[in-house]
Design a protein around this motif. Structure first.
Motif, PDB file in Angstrom:
ATOM      1  N   THR A   1     -11.471   0.746  -0.297  1.00 56.05           N
ATOM      2  CA  THR A   1     -10.256   1.212  -0.847  1.00 56.05           C
ATOM      3  C   THR A   1     -10.030   2.755  -0.090  1.00 56.05           C
ATOM      4  OG1 THR A   1     -11.164   2.127  -2.779  1.00 56.05           O
ATOM      5  CG2 THR A   1     -10.068  -0.030  -2.950  1.00 56.05           C
ATOM      6  N   GLY A   2     -10.920   3.367  -0.202  1.00 58.03           N
ATOM      7  CA  GLY A   2     -10.634   4.701   0.731  1.00 58.03           C
ATOM      8  C   GLY A   2     -10.080   4.801   1.888  1.00 58.03           C
ATOM      9  N   PHE A   3     -10.422   3.842   2.702  1.00 60.89           N
ATOM     10  CA  PHE A   3      -9.984   3.502   4.080  1.00 60.89           C
ATOM     11  C   PHE A   3      -8.271   3.257   4.109  1.00 60.89           C
ATOM     12  CE2 PHE A   3     -14.269   2.761   5.659  1.00 60.89           C
ATOM     13  CZ  PHE A   3     -14.180   3.644   6.544  1.00 60.89           C
ATOM     14  N   THR A   4      -7.799   3.114   2.976  1.00 58.52           N
ATOM     15  CA  THR A   4      -6.337   2.828   2.808  1.00 58.52           C
ATOM     16  C   THR A   4      -5.623   4.188   3.094  1.00 58.52           C
ATOM     17  OG1 THR A   4      -6.774   1.309   0.917  1.00 58.52           O
ATOM     18  CG2 THR A   4      -4.571   1.972   1.246  1.00 58.52           C
ATOM     19  N   ILE A   5      -6.335   5.457   2.679  1.00 58.55           N
ATOM     20  CA  ILE A   5      -5.788   6.567   2.844  1.00 58.55           C
ATOM     21  C   ILE A   5      -5.385   6.871   4.229  1.00 58.55           C
ATOM     22  CG2 ILE A   5      -5.898   8.994   2.100  1.00 58.55           C
ATOM     23  CD1 ILE A   5      -5.456   7.319  -0.407  1.00 58.55           C
ATOM     24  N   PRO A   6      -6.365   7.078   5.134  1.00 57.10           N
ATOM     25  CA  PRO A   6      -6.238   7.324   6.566  1.00 57.10           C
ATOM     26  C   PRO A   6      -5.213   6.258   7.065  1.00 57.10           C
ATOM     27  CG  PRO A   6      -8.601   6.390   6.397  1.00 57.10           C
ATOM     28  CD  PRO A   6      -8.041   6.957   4.952  1.00 57.10           C
ATOM     29  N   PHE A   7      -5.268   4.942   6.588  1.00 53.03           N
ATOM     30  CA  PHE A   7      -4.320   3.916   7.223  1.00 53.03           C
ATOM     31  C   PHE A   7      -3.040   4.525   6.938  1.00 53.03           C
ATOM     32  CE2 PHE A   7      -1.758   0.304   5.675  1.00 53.03           C
ATOM     33  CZ  PHE A   7      -1.464  -0.196   7.099  1.00 53.03           C
ATOM     34  N   ALA A   8      -2.874   4.904   5.517  1.00 52.99           N
ATOM     35  CA  ALA A   8      -1.506   5.132   5.122  1.00 52.99           C
ATOM     36  C   ALA A   8      -0.998   6.382   5.812  1.00 52.99           C
ATOM     37  CB  ALA A   8      -1.591   5.508   3.536  1.00 52.99           C
ATOM     38  N   PHE A   9      -1.912   7.483   6.263  1.00 51.06           N
ATOM     39  CA  PHE A   9      -1.461   8.664   6.785  1.00 51.06           C
ATOM     40  C   PHE A   9      -1.099   8.242   8.329  1.00 51.06           C
ATOM     41  CE2 PHE A   9      -2.856  11.346   3.430  1.00 51.06           C
ATOM     42  CZ  PHE A   9      -2.153  12.094   3.259  1.00 51.06           C
ATOM     43  N   ALA A  10      -1.755   7.383   8.639  1.00 48.87           N
ATOM     44  CA  ALA A  10      -1.755   7.204  10.330  1.00 48.87           C
ATOM     45  C   ALA A  10      -0.306   6.403  10.520  1.00 48.87           C
ATOM     46  CB  ALA A  10      -2.753   6.187  10.763  1.00 48.87           C
TER      47      ALA A  10
ATOM     48  N   LEU B   1      -8.399   2.164  -6.028  1.00 49.32           N
ATOM     49  CA  LEU B   1      -7.366   2.615  -5.191  1.00 49.32           C
ATOM     50  C   LEU B   1      -6.436   3.490  -5.892  1.00 49.32           C
ATOM     51  CD1 LEU B   1      -5.682   2.100  -2.398  1.00 49.32           C
ATOM     52  CD2 LEU B   1      -4.461   0.291  -3.541  1.00 49.32           C
ATOM     53  N   ALA B   2      -5.931   3.210  -7.014  1.00 49.76           N
ATOM     54  CA  ALA B   2      -5.198   4.079  -7.779  1.00 49.76           C
ATOM     55  C   ALA B   2      -5.785   5.519  -7.972  1.00 49.76           C
ATOM     56  CB  ALA B   2      -5.175   3.535  -9.463  1.00 49.76           C
ATOM     57  N   ILE B   3      -7.160   5.489  -8.110  1.00 51.94           N
ATOM     58  CA  ILE B   3      -7.732   6.702  -8.079  1.00 51.94           C
ATOM     59  C   ILE B   3      -7.551   7.718  -6.757  1.00 51.94           C
ATOM     60  CG2 ILE B   3     -10.080   8.319  -8.055  1.00 51.94           C
ATOM     61  CD1 ILE B   3     -11.160   6.089  -9.640  1.00 51.94           C
ATOM     62  N   TYR B   4      -7.719   7.094  -5.573  1.00 51.70           N
ATOM     63  CA  TYR B   4      -7.429   7.480  -4.239  1.00 51.70           C
ATOM     64  C   TYR B   4      -5.849   8.220  -4.199  1.00 51.70           C
ATOM     65  CZ  TYR B   4     -11.840   6.563  -2.106  1.00 51.70           C
ATOM     66  OH  TYR B   4     -13.145   6.309  -1.641  1.00 51.70           O
ATOM     67  N   VAL B   5      -4.993   7.135  -4.470  1.00 46.45           N
ATOM     68  CA  VAL B   5      -3.542   7.383  -4.499  1.00 46.45           C
ATOM     69  C   VAL B   5      -3.306   8.646  -5.098  1.00 46.45           C
ATOM     70  CG1 VAL B   5      -1.291   6.426  -4.701  1.00 46.45           C
ATOM     71  CG2 VAL B   5      -3.227   4.812  -3.950  1.00 46.45           C
ATOM     72  N   PHE B   6      -3.732   8.665  -6.504  1.00 45.91           N
ATOM     73  CA  PHE B   6      -3.378   9.484  -7.611  1.00 45.91           C
ATOM     74  C   PHE B   6      -3.698  10.973  -6.932  1.00 45.91           C
ATOM     75  CE2 PHE B   6      -4.486  12.060 -11.298  1.00 45.91           C
ATOM     76  CZ  PHE B   6      -3.187  12.016 -11.960  1.00 45.91           C
TER      77      PHE B   6
END
Lengths: 686, 165
Positions: free
Chosen positions: A190-199, A102-107
């Motif tokens: 964990t990658g699906f956290t990114i579209p979730f956060a943007f939505a 998750l940290a890699i994606y967030v970073f």
């Protein structure tokens, strides 16, 4: 190093807390310094998680047998390769690994958009920090991987002690795919956290337009691709290691990985409705929310012991935290939706029932029905226990019966959907696009039937596979023919050019083609055969066209295990074909056994041979052989899906207008055309 | 018919009878095996591997071995599928079902996917019906001529957006 890791995790927790609270204040005050500091706290959180993960890896490599997690999942003789896999083989380490991915994606997100989308990013940062806080809470206070072995000394003080060696890694995990399967699957989750956060961020910020969808498309594709690879690698691992002759057993943990994949796939399709027509805004936002919640639910199922599974981690109370988090996410999403639902108003208009829009609606329906059917089947044993007091199992036969027809409907739509026009498809277009594929599909059906294929679902599946392949092939053929007629290039070069001009569309077709190959492989399952026999050296076992001759046994002693191997000569058509070596391994450290299946794989079928142990009555060695048709197509299909997804991520090559100086023409009269600079058409990447 | 021919005739009859008896016993064994496999496919292995009984290949799994033996014996005794099933359920509980029985509470599990599909289809058809707009009559030539450059550009942009992918 364990202290360093613990400290890094604690600091990461504090930084995430600052990124969350500071981010909220930054949104309220819109103070640029506060916005920047919240973002940098987010980046620092990721850096600290990287350090903590590196510490745990170091503890494994340095055989630090005073750390409880290292003792439980490693030993001195464990191959270096598997010491990496040991990181995610237990509850605590896998949760840290989750935080790490998750940290890699967030970073990446915080870095890529550091100077862009100033209105949206603080909201996204807050949501991401919120998710990180949850996992860091688990890492720090519930399931720390840095706990040390300690006992109470004579004077009542705690004393750290070191074990001579560890318990070793579970044998089932000592397989090369286990080093790549979990990272892929977790990268999907964990990658699906990114579209979730943007939505959620876009909803909270009331961010105008469809920009959040454009921003997250690639992230969603990446997460989806990882999830797909994770699922397929898991299936291959089950096939090659578990030794039951199959690749998908509808185990609750397998199902848990499929659920977000289904909704994620639905989202990838329905999002086009919003991009193209500004429709289905509410639906898309809830699809992303649901996908993320299903990722968390999957983790809950794997870790709580709610459902029984061979893949699950040990039963623990950690599930309560996930239930709480799930409820919290739902509450936040629901309140955000209620408060901002007017922002999601869209002009939902359809011109015709026969249109691309309708096909997407049906595609979403089928995917969602499949998702709900799998979910309700997975949870039915729990509900049945609540309602009737006795647990009723729901196994593979149920899921197969329910999902096979749904899968076929989906396959049909895979062929039909992309060829329907937006808004309205004319009868002429229907004839042009579907005439030949229908004829080819039906002809193939007649051929299959004549060849003796009588299994209803497999026959329908293969007919649909031919139909969908024809529709995709014709799309490439038509487009490439036009390019070829203009450029004179070869047909293959024209097809590549066509793909590169619209990577999203043609990459999508390649993904669909990969799915077709997977369905071909699945259709073969109806014709699986198996035979089991007690065998002594010199005896034979016949399965299909193959004859297995047991030549004998040998054994070898490896660093971490001892192995007993069967030496099996395979004959076909009265000719020796090859040697197979199915084996049983015994791992001394944890006193567990495992099988290594021997597979002779061709496009036509897999000969799958298992050394199934000794007959308890006769003590004779038992060979269990399977003949599984078309399995290889599934793995090939997976590769094609990944290739297609990578193509969709490439930028389009398109015609660009390049201005250049016009050559002088002395005799030409002055006109608007000659006064303007000439325009040359050149191909290039955008 | 000479004695020799008569002897040969009886020999052939005897051989045929014995070989058909052998074949039939082999076929019976194979049928019993197939029946056991078919019935075994409806039970779960109780070793907590979460696999169907006939597919459990846990190394050293004694549970599946004893369950399969029990099943083979029941099939050999000529017990019906219902009898075998009730015997297994009595011994292991309802957990032994590989798929929920089509009765009682379990009917819910079977009917839910169909209900989802039907309700979903109705919903999608309703949504499409609701979203369908009445198409305006085709614009006349004069109306097309009167279109402004701005409107034309907007229309072009929309066409590009809707047809690019």
């Amino acid at each position: 190093m364990d202290v360093f890791g613990s400290f890094a995790l604690l600091l990461a927790f504090l930084c995430a807390g600052y990124a969350f609270v500071g981010g909220i204040f930054a949104i309220r005050t819109r103070h640029p310094l506060l916005v920047k500091s919240a973002r940098q706290a987010g980046i620092a959180t990721c850096g600290l998680i990287f350090l903590a993960t590196a510490s745990l890896v170091y503890l494994f490599f340095s055989d630090s047998y005073w750390v409880s997690y290292v003792v439980a999942h490693s030993n001195r003789d464990l191959a270096t390769f598997y010491k990496i896999a040991a990181l995610w083989s237990g509850q605590e380490g896998s949760l840290l690994f989750w935080s790490f991915l998750l940290a890699i994606y967030v970073f990446s997100v915080l870095l890529v958009y550091r100077n862009k989308n100033g209105e949206l990013m603080p909201y996204v940062g807050v949501v991401l920090a919120g998710v990180q806080i949850f996992f860091l809470t688990l890492n720090n206070f519930v399931a720390s991987p840095f706990k040390v072995l300690a006992s109470t000394g004579a004077n009542g003080t705690l004393e750290i002690f070191t074990r001579a060696d560890g318990n070793g890694l579970t044998p089932l995990l000592q397989y090369p795919e286990m080093v790549i399967h979990p990272p892929n699957l977790y990268s999907g989750y964990t990658g699906f956290t990114i579209p979730f956060a943007f939505a959620l961020g876009a909803l909270l910020a009331r961010y105008p337009g469809e920009k959040w969808i454009h921003l997250t498309r690639k992230w969603t594709m990446i997460a989806w691709c990882f999830q797909t690879m994770g699922i397929l690698l898991g299936a291959h691992w089950a096939y090659a290691v578990l030794g039951w002759g199959g690749y998908w057993g509808w185990d609750p943990v397998e199902n848990a990985s499929l659920l977000p994949w289904l909704t994620g796939t639905a989202f990838l399709h329905s999002v086009m409705m919003q991009e193209k027509r500004g429709m289905m805004k509410v639906w898309n936002v809830w699809l992303v929310f649901t996908t993320f919640m299903l990722c968390i639910l999957g983790t809950l199922l794997t870790r709580s012991g709610v459902v029984s599974s061979v893949h699950a981690f040990a039963q623990s109370s950690i599930g309560n935290y996930f239930v709480g988090f799930l409820l919290l996410i739902f509450a936040v999403c629901f309140v955000a939706y209620l408060k901002n639902r007017d922002y999601l108003k869209s002009e939902n208009q359809l011109d015709s029932m026969v249109s691309r829009e309708s096909s997407f609606l049906f595609n979403n329906l089928i995917l969602l029905v499949s998702c709900i059917a799998v979910l309700s089947g997975t949870l039915f044993p729990v509900f049945s226990e609540w309602f009737s007091g006795s647990r009723i199992s729901v196994g593979a036969p149920f899921f197969n019966k329910v999902n096979v027809p749904i899968g076929l409907l989906l396959l049909f739509l895979t062929g039909v959907g992309p060829l329907l026009a937006w808004r309205k498809t004319s009868t002429d277009s229907l004839k042009r696009n579907f005439g030949w594929p229908l004829v080819i599909g039906l002809l193939a059906g007649v051929v299959f039937f004549a060849l003796g294929l009588r299994e209803f679902f497999s026959l329908v599946c293969l007919i649909l596979c031919v139909f969908v392949t024809s529709t995709i092939g014709m799309e490439f053929f038509r487009g490439a023919r036009v390019i070829r007629s203009r450029s004179g290039a070869s047909f293959l070069a024209s097809a590549v050019d066509l793909t590169m001009r619209n990577t999203r569309r043609y990459g999508g077709y390649i993904v669909h083609m990969g799915m077709v190959l997977i369905f071909v492989g699945l259709a073969g399952a109806a014709f699986n055969r198996d035979a089991q026999k007690d065998m002594q050296p010199g005896s034979t076992l016949q399965i299909g066209g193959y004859k297995l001759l047991l030549q004998g046994f040998d054994s070898k002693v490896e660093k971490n295990y001892t192995s007993e191997r069967m030496i099996v000569e395979v004959w076909r058509d009265n000719k020796p074909l090859m040697m197979l070596y199915p084996e049983r391994r015994f791992f001394q450290t944890n006193e567990q056994s495992g099988t290594m299946v021997a597979i002779y794989s061709t496009l036509r079928e897999d000969l799958y041979v298992v050394y199934a142990g000794q007959n308890p009555e006769t003590q004779a060695p038992v060979v269990h052989a399977y003949l599984n048709p078309l399995v290889k197509w599934i793995w090939l299909g997976g590769l094609v899906v990944v290739l297609g997804t990578l193509v969709t991520l490439l930028p389009n090559r398109r015609a660009v207008l390049v201005l250049s100086g016009a050559p002088e023409r002395a005799a030409q009269p002055a006109s608007a055309q000659t006064l303007a600079p000439s325009v040359a058409l050149r191909e290039g990447h955008d | 018919m000479t004695k020799r021919r008569l002897a040969a005739f009886f020999l052939v009859i005897a051989l045929s009878a014995s070989s058909s008896a052998l074949l039939s016993s082999h076929l019976q064994a194979q049928q019993a095996d197939n029946r056991a496999k078919q019935i075994g496919g409806k039970f779960m292995c109780m070793c907590s591997c979460n696999q169907v009984l006939t597919q459990c290949n846990h190394v050293g799994c004694t549970t599946s071995a004893s369950m399969l033996k029990h099943l083979d014996e029941a099939v050999a005794r000529g017990e019906s599928e219902t009898e075998i099933t009730s015997g297994f359920v009595q011994e292991f509980g309802t957990k032994v079902y590989a798929e929920p029985p089509k009765s009682g509470l379990s009917l819910v599990a079977w009917s839910l996917p169909t209900i989802y599909l039907l309700l979903g289809t109705l919903l999608v058809v309703f949504v499409i019906w609701k979203w369908r707009r009445v198409m305006p009559r085709a614009a006349t030539v004069s109306a097309v001529r009167g279109i402004s450059a701005q409107d034309l550009e907007r229309a072009r942009r929309r066409v590009t957006q809707e047809t690019e992918d």
